[in-house]
Design a protein around this motif. Sequence first.
Motif, PDB file in Angstrom:
ATOM      1  N   UNK A 156       2.359  -4.021   0.852  1.00 17.63           N
ATOM      2  CA  UNK A 156       2.389  -4.766  -0.413  1.00 17.63           C
ATOM      3  C   UNK A 156       2.061  -3.908  -1.625  1.00 17.63           C
ATOM      4  N   UNK A 157       1.216  -2.885  -1.433  1.00 24.00           N
ATOM      5  CA  UNK A 157       0.877  -2.031  -2.568  1.00 24.00           C
ATOM      6  C   UNK A 157       2.094  -1.252  -3.061  1.00 24.00           C
ATOM      7  N   UNK A 158       2.852  -0.684  -2.120  1.00 26.13           N
ATOM      8  CA  UNK A 158       4.039   0.083  -2.513  1.00 26.13           C
ATOM      9  C   UNK A 158       5.101  -0.832  -3.116  1.00 26.13           C
ATOM     10  N   UNK A 159       5.198  -2.071  -2.612  1.00 22.74           N
ATOM     11  CA  UNK A 159       6.151  -3.021  -3.186  1.00 22.74           C
ATOM     12  C   UNK A 159       5.768  -3.369  -4.622  1.00 22.74           C
ATOM     13  N   UNK A 160       4.460  -3.442  -4.886  1.00 24.40           N
ATOM     14  CA  UNK A 160       3.968  -3.801  -6.225  1.00 24.40           C
ATOM     15  C   UNK A 160       4.132  -2.656  -7.217  1.00 24.40           C
ATOM     16  N   UNK A 161       4.025  -1.415  -6.711  1.00 25.45           N
ATOM     17  CA  UNK A 161       4.071  -0.249  -7.598  1.00 25.45           C
ATOM     18  C   UNK A 161       5.337  -0.234  -8.448  1.00 25.45           C
ATOM     19  N   UNK A 162       6.476  -0.569  -7.837  1.00 23.12           N
ATOM     20  CA  UNK A 162       7.730  -0.568  -8.590  1.00 23.12           C
ATOM     21  C   UNK A 162       7.672  -1.481  -9.800  1.00 23.12           C
ATOM     22  N   UNK A 174       9.170  -7.805  11.543  1.00 21.62           N
ATOM     23  CA  UNK A 174       8.670  -7.249  10.288  1.00 21.62           C
ATOM     24  C   UNK A 174       7.155  -7.445  10.243  1.00 21.62           C
ATOM     25  N   UNK A 175       6.444  -6.449   9.742  1.00 20.80           N
ATOM     26  CA  UNK A 175       4.989  -6.469   9.802  1.00 20.80           C
ATOM     27  C   UNK A 175       4.393  -6.078   8.452  1.00 20.80           C
ATOM     28  N   UNK A 176       3.506  -6.916   7.922  1.00 26.13           N
ATOM     29  CA  UNK A 176       2.790  -6.605   6.683  1.00 26.13           C
ATOM     30  C   UNK A 176       1.625  -5.677   7.021  1.00 26.13           C
ATOM     31  N   UNK A 177       1.573  -4.510   6.382  1.00 20.39           N
ATOM     32  CA  UNK A 177       0.527  -3.526   6.652  1.00 20.39           C
ATOM     33  C   UNK A 177      -0.065  -3.057   5.329  1.00 20.39           C
ATOM     34  N   UNK A 178      -1.357  -3.348   5.123  1.00 17.80           N
ATOM     35  CA  UNK A 178      -2.011  -2.976   3.875  1.00 17.80           C
ATOM     36  C   UNK A 178      -2.387  -1.499   3.833  1.00 17.80           C
ATOM     37  N   UNK A 219       2.328 -10.259  -9.828  1.00 20.49           N
ATOM     38  CA  UNK A 219       1.839 -11.039  -8.688  1.00 20.49           C
ATOM     39  C   UNK A 219       2.329 -10.380  -7.399  1.00 20.49           C
ATOM     40  N   UNK A 220       1.437  -9.702  -6.664  1.00 17.43           N
ATOM     41  CA  UNK A 220       1.858  -9.036  -5.425  1.00 17.43           C
ATOM     42  C   UNK A 220       2.504 -10.001  -4.435  1.00 17.43           C
ATOM     43  N   UNK A 221       1.971 -11.227  -4.355  1.00 21.09           N
ATOM     44  CA  UNK A 221       2.522 -12.196  -3.407  1.00 21.09           C
ATOM     45  C   UNK A 221       3.974 -12.530  -3.731  1.00 21.09           C
ATOM     46  N   UNK A 222       4.280 -12.699  -5.020  1.00 19.73           N
ATOM     47  CA  UNK A 222       5.656 -12.994  -5.415  1.00 19.73           C
ATOM     48  C   UNK A 222       6.578 -11.823  -5.105  1.00 19.73           C
ATOM     49  N   UNK A 223       6.111 -10.600  -5.394  1.00 17.23           N
ATOM     50  CA  UNK A 223       6.922  -9.403  -5.155  1.00 17.23           C
ATOM     51  C   UNK A 223       7.223  -9.250  -3.669  1.00 17.23           C
ATOM     52  N   UNK A 224       6.190  -9.390  -2.821  1.00 12.92           N
ATOM     53  CA  UNK A 224       6.374  -9.212  -1.379  1.00 12.92           C
ATOM     54  C   UNK A 224       7.245 -10.326  -0.800  1.00 12.92           C
ATOM     55  N   UNK A 225       7.035 -11.559  -1.258  1.00 16.34           N
ATOM     56  CA  UNK A 225       7.853 -12.678  -0.778  1.00 16.34           C
ATOM     57  C   UNK A 225       9.326 -12.440  -1.080  1.00 16.34           C
ATOM     58  N   UNK A 226       9.634 -12.012  -2.294  1.00 14.62           N
ATOM     59  CA  UNK A 226      11.023 -11.735  -2.684  1.00 14.62           C
ATOM     60  C   UNK A 226      11.601 -10.624  -1.811  1.00 14.62           C
ATOM     61  N   UNK A 227      10.799  -9.599  -1.554  1.00 16.52           N
ATOM     62  CA  UNK A 227      11.237  -8.454  -0.746  1.00 16.52           C
ATOM     63  C   UNK A 227      11.602  -8.909   0.673  1.00 16.52           C
ATOM     64  N   UNK A 228      10.740  -9.710   1.295  1.00 23.12           N
ATOM     65  CA  UNK A 228      10.996 -10.162   2.663  1.00 23.12           C
ATOM     66  C   UNK A 228      12.190 -11.123   2.698  1.00 23.12           C
ATOM     67  N   UNK A 229      12.289 -11.987   1.704  1.00 23.25           N
ATOM     68  CA  UNK A 229      13.406 -12.941   1.641  1.00 23.25           C
ATOM     69  C   UNK A 229      14.741 -12.193   1.609  1.00 23.25           C
TER      70      UNK A 229
END
Length: 457
Positions: free
Chosen positions: A349-355, A326-330, A123-133
């Motif tokens: 978000x794509x690079x965060x999801x890749x891991x 902080x800025x979200x950039x697709x 879930x990209x949204x979960x991954x990005x949310x955790x990263x920003x938190x």
Amino acid sequence: MKIIILGAGQVGGTLAEHLAGEANDITIVDTDSERLRSLGDRLDIRTVQGKASFPAVLRQAGADDADMLVAVTNSDETNMVACQVAYTLFHTPRRIARVREAAYLTNTELFANAAIPVDVLISPEQVVTHHIKRLIEHPGALQVIDFAGGKAQLVAVRAYYGGPLVGQQLRQIRHHMPNVETRVAAIFRRDRPILPRGDTVIEADDEVFFIAAKADIRAVMGELRGLDMNNKRVVIAGGGHIGERLADAIQGRYQVKIIEMNAARCRYLSENLNSTVVLQGSASDRDLMVEENIADADIFVALTNDDEANIMSSLLAKRLGARKVMTLINNAAYVDLVQGGEIDIAINPQLATIGSLLTYVRRGDIVSVHSLRRGAAEAIEAIAHGDARSSKVVGRTLDTITMPPGTSIGAIIRDQEVIIARANTVIESGDHVILFVVDKKYIRDVEKLFHVGLSFF
């Protein structure tokens, strides 16, 4: 490994790029012929044009003998059906699907072999949310990564003039902090990696990656850049899935405001978020930002679906006095252009999801993989198995292990103990080993270190 990737968008294309250079047999499927042609011209991969969930298309892509299917199209339903087809018709051993909708994710019983046979949900949204938190929790950090359930953390910071260790050799860390165990895993200086040694001198503006037990992170950060003030007030631009998730995750500890354009979405957010202030309007509206005292914000996070809107609102917030932006950039091409200037951290978000995806592609007992520096490097958590006869690492001191070029071991987690790597540290079976890999062409060699020989069995 033979891998089929469904979807040639940002995530699928980036994943193919990561894996194509690592001796994998990659086939990518998409309906967009132009996108496939572009990837095929750049990478050593096969491409198949067609609907990703159709049996004939999957057969053409080589599903009969594929080791793994990674479904990352823009449609949750297509991804899930493709996994069902791969399981039922082709018996594909491992199936990974990207699923965004919370309506599916909250019903985990759907994803079982008896229902929808998905082995791994991303879930990209979960991954990005955790990263920003994590970034909000660690003021001054550029990236924060958990290992072994959070017992140890790898943190990236930019060294500032005035930091106690700036201008000094790394061996001085022990003198500055005699009661804190830490290790600098890598330094990026003017975008070039430096494998640190004891006599390496930290310079201002270096991007420093260090690893330590979670309790010691703040103390080490203070040595490299001085301590940042704790965050209290967070303003989020964009009340979509990520904005809602982030507000819900942090509203108990911080004063949170969301700025959202859509009136219906504002009503939904105000009804479902307990202590978050919801404002209808545009984060690019200067009058609104001034009226809402953006100058008092510790963090401004732009999370809309529009890169340009995120960039412009972030620049406005910074000009008006927001302490950190902080800025979200697709569009990954924008990330290096904007980060480090008035925009403090650009999040792709794509690079965060890749891991998350790479964790399940790597060979050996790999617990987690994290993409660093926009994919330039990786941090890997691997578990050592076997004994001195069957393993290349177990029972050996670190100075006797032949590491691939550009690779270093930062720490070992043994049960509840975080052991910072030293030359005489001995790896035991069951240890979680944290590795930092600067040159990704040696990833396969790193994985081979943690393969167990037949004598173990």
